[in-house]
Design an enzyme around this catalytic site. Structure first.
Site, PDB file in Angstrom:
ATOM      1  CG  ASP A 244      -9.157  -7.353   7.955  1.00  0.00           C
ATOM      2  OD1 ASP A 244      -8.231  -6.540   8.056  1.00  0.00           O
ATOM      3  OD2 ASP A 244     -10.037  -7.299   7.071  1.00  0.00           O
TER       4      ASP A 244
ATOM      5  CE  LYS B 154      -6.731  -3.971   8.085  1.00  0.00           C
ATOM      6  NZ  LYS B 154      -6.561  -4.147   6.691  1.00  0.00           N
TER       7      LYS B 154
ATOM      8  CD  GLU C  80      -4.701  -7.409   7.035  1.00  0.00           C
ATOM      9  OE1 GLU C  80      -3.893  -6.732   7.661  1.00  0.00           O
ATOM     10  OE2 GLU C  80      -5.331  -6.959   6.061  1.00  0.00           O
TER      11      GLU C  80
ATOM     12  CE  LYS D  49     -10.843  -4.336   6.583  1.00  0.00           C
ATOM     13  NZ  LYS D  49     -10.740  -5.374   5.557  1.00  0.00           N
TER      14      LYS D  49
ATOM     15  N   GLY E  32      -1.443 -10.724  -2.471  1.00  0.00           N
ATOM     16  CA  GLY E  32      -1.276  -9.529  -1.627  1.00  0.00           C
ATOM     17  C   GLY E  32      -2.567  -9.058  -0.981  1.00  0.00           C
TER      18      GLY E  32
ATOM     19  CB  VAL F 178     -13.642   0.622   6.956  1.00  0.00           C
ATOM     20  CG1 VAL F 178     -14.869  -0.265   6.765  1.00  0.00           C
ATOM     21  CG2 VAL F 178     -13.356   0.812   8.437  1.00  0.00           C
TER      22      VAL F 178
ATOM     23  CD  GLU G  42     -13.104   6.601   3.358  1.00  0.00           C
ATOM     24  OE1 GLU G  42     -13.704   7.659   3.534  1.00  0.00           O
ATOM     25  OE2 GLU G  42     -13.623   5.486   3.568  1.00  0.00           O
TER      26      GLU G  42
ATOM     27  CB  VAL H 139      -0.971   0.011   1.204  1.00  0.00           C
ATOM     28  CG1 VAL H 139      -1.794   1.293   1.237  1.00  0.00           C
ATOM     29  CG2 VAL H 139      -1.888  -1.206   1.166  1.00  0.00           C
TER      30      VAL H 139
ATOM     31  N   GLY I  14     -11.035  -0.973   2.111  1.00  0.00           N
ATOM     32  CA  GLY I  14     -10.050  -0.540   1.105  1.00  0.00           C
ATOM     33  C   GLY I  14     -10.421   0.729   0.374  1.00  0.00           C
TER      34      GLY I  14
HETATM   35  N1  HSE Z   1      -6.775  -8.389   4.396  1.00  0.00           N
HETATM   36  C1  HSE Z   1      -7.725  -7.369   4.160  1.00  0.00           C
HETATM   37  C2  HSE Z   1      -8.828  -7.943   3.311  1.00  0.00           C
HETATM   38  C3  HSE Z   1      -7.063  -6.213   3.453  1.00  0.00           C
HETATM   39  O1  HSE Z   1      -8.649  -9.029   2.760  1.00  0.00           O
HETATM   40  O2  HSE Z   1      -9.883  -7.348   3.185  1.00  0.00           O
HETATM   41  C4  HSE Z   1      -7.847  -4.956   3.500  1.00  0.00           C
HETATM   42  O3  HSE Z   1      -8.181  -4.578   4.788  1.00  0.00           O
END
Ligand code: HSE
Length: 419
Positions: A194, A100, A183, A198, A180, A125, A122, A12, A127
């Site tokens: 994750d 997050k 996490e 969010k 990619g 949550v 921003e 990122v 992406g």
């Molecule tokens: N690992 C997270 C997902 C990345 O797959 O949504 C974005 O937060």
């Protein structure tokens, strides 16, 4: 000029640096300032990051740099980023984070510490979806009744592949890590944490509720196997990982778990790494947000939007989005140049030579017919129903004018564009 330091130049972070460079024209026009990344911090300096910015392996090179206005925190984790962000705020820097987990535990501490300093998140949550913006601003007149959706791209990618291709859980987890999406520790994704992080962030904006991950129901997709998928398919369901927030009187229910959803439901159709969140407000009703929930450029798009907001220095965005006119060569494309496929209904007299004249006319205007059907209507009349391959609007409009001139064409042909 607004100077930015990026702490964590991974997928990122590298995209943030590259977008700021590649889209400089539009970013400067929208923010009113030149935005420059003057430093990036990484753990391992020997790894190529694919960016044109000076790199260091010491966070203090950014935190103690008086010239840097904005610290972008993309380190991941909780304790170390908390320390870093705290110091950035103490040093009077604006902060942008996509972290997050940090927010799930420390959002209220950070709000307290930030006071009047800009603190934006921003990208934390869903992406690239501007859901924070929508909740914080666009829906601010509403009591939020519920929020529900797909908040983890990795799990959705895995479930989609398992549903559609019968791929095994382990195989597809490995693939999403390679792409990619996952996490650093995929347990965060497949364990539901994750998505829970969010959901907690959204719940604070929607309900002002200070809950921590330990306070809510969190289950992931780890138990889901191909036999469950097969069962779901047979009985008309799909399986998805959902984040759910619901107001019920004076209580708020927050939960993350995998769920069977009827395959006709809109959310069941959200596939791959895409995220979608439905938000129901008491005044607006249901609104829906859809887009890429993971991936470098998509997530960086939200980070950069936050940096642009900070560059605007508290002013609301200019009425039409641009602070200065964009130096652009773009001109309006004339409607004649629009390219489309077309459907036509032509009511004709059913007599010899009609079809030949019609098809010749299309050929004369270089329009290729894709499909053609003749349906009798009444009294020796017929409808010619046809679709074309792609052609310019001008050609099609010319054909329509010519068609009307034929004595065997009874009424104005009907045209619908195929999109
Ligand atoms: N690992 C997270 C997902 C990345 O797959 O949504 C974005 O937060």
């Amino acid at each position: 000029m607004l100077k930015v330091g990026i702490i964590g130049v991974g997928t990122v972070g590298a995209s943030v640096a590259n977008i700021l460079e590649e889209n400089k024209d539009i970013i400067t026009a929208r923010s009113g300032l030149e935005i420059v990344v003057t430093k990036g911090v990484v753990n391992n300096l020997s790894k190529d990051r694919g960016v044109n910015i000076p790199l260091s392996d010491n966070v203090d090179d950014i935190l103690d740099d008086d010239e840097i206005d904005v610290v972008v925190e993309l380190m991941g984790g909780v304790d170390e980023p908390f320390r870093v962000v705290k110091k950035a705020l103490e040093n009077k820097k604006a902060v942008v984070t996509a972290n997050k987990a940090l927010l799930a535990y420390h959002r209220y501490d950070l709000q307290e510490l930030a006071q009047d300093l800009p603190f934006e998140y921003e990208a934390s949550v869903a992406g690239g979806i501007p859901i924070i913006n929508a909740l914080r601003d666009g829906l601010s007149a509403n009591h939020i009744e519920s929020m529900q959706g797909i908040m983890n791209g990795t799990c959705n990618y895995m479930m989609t592949k398992m549903m559609n291709e019968g791929v095994s859980f382990d195989e597809i987890l490995k693939e999403s890590q390679e792409l990619g999406y996952a996490e650093a520790d995929p347990e965060f994704d497949i364990g539901g944490f994750d998505a829970a992080h969010k959901l907690l962030i959204l719940a604070s904006i929607a309900y002002g509720i200070d809950a921590k991950p330990d306070d809510i129901l969190i289950e992931g997709i780890k138990e889901v196997r191909n036999e469950d998928i097969d069962f779901a398919k047979e009985f008309g369901y799909v399986i998805k990982l959902l984040g759910i927030a619901k107001k019920d009187g004076d209580k708020v229910e927050l939960r993350v778990h995998s769920a069977l959803i009827k395959k006709e439901d809109m959310i069941a159709k959200i596939d791959g790494v895409m995220n979608a969140i439905s938000v129901v407000g008491d005044k607006v009703g249901e609104t829906l947000y859809y887009g890429p929930g993971a991936g470098g450029d998509a997530t960086a798009s939200a980070v950069v939007a936050n940096i642009i907001d900070i560059a605007r220095a508290g002013k609301s965005s200019p009425m039409l989005g641009f602070d200065k006119p964009l130096e652009s060569n773009l001109v309006l494309k004339s409607r004649d140049e629009i390219v489309s496929k077309y459907y036509l209904r032509i009511n004709v007299k059913d007599k010899s030579g009609v079809l030949a004249s019609v098809t010749k006319l299309f050929a004369d205007f270089n329009i290729s017919i894709d499909a053609l059907l003749q349906r009798p209507t009444k009294d020796s009349m017929a409808n010619l129903l046809l679709t074309t391959h792609e052609t310019k609007e001008k050609n099609l409009q010319d054909v329509l004018l010519e068609l009307e001139k034929f004595d065997f064409v009874d009424s104005k042909p009907v045209m619908i564009r195929i999109v």
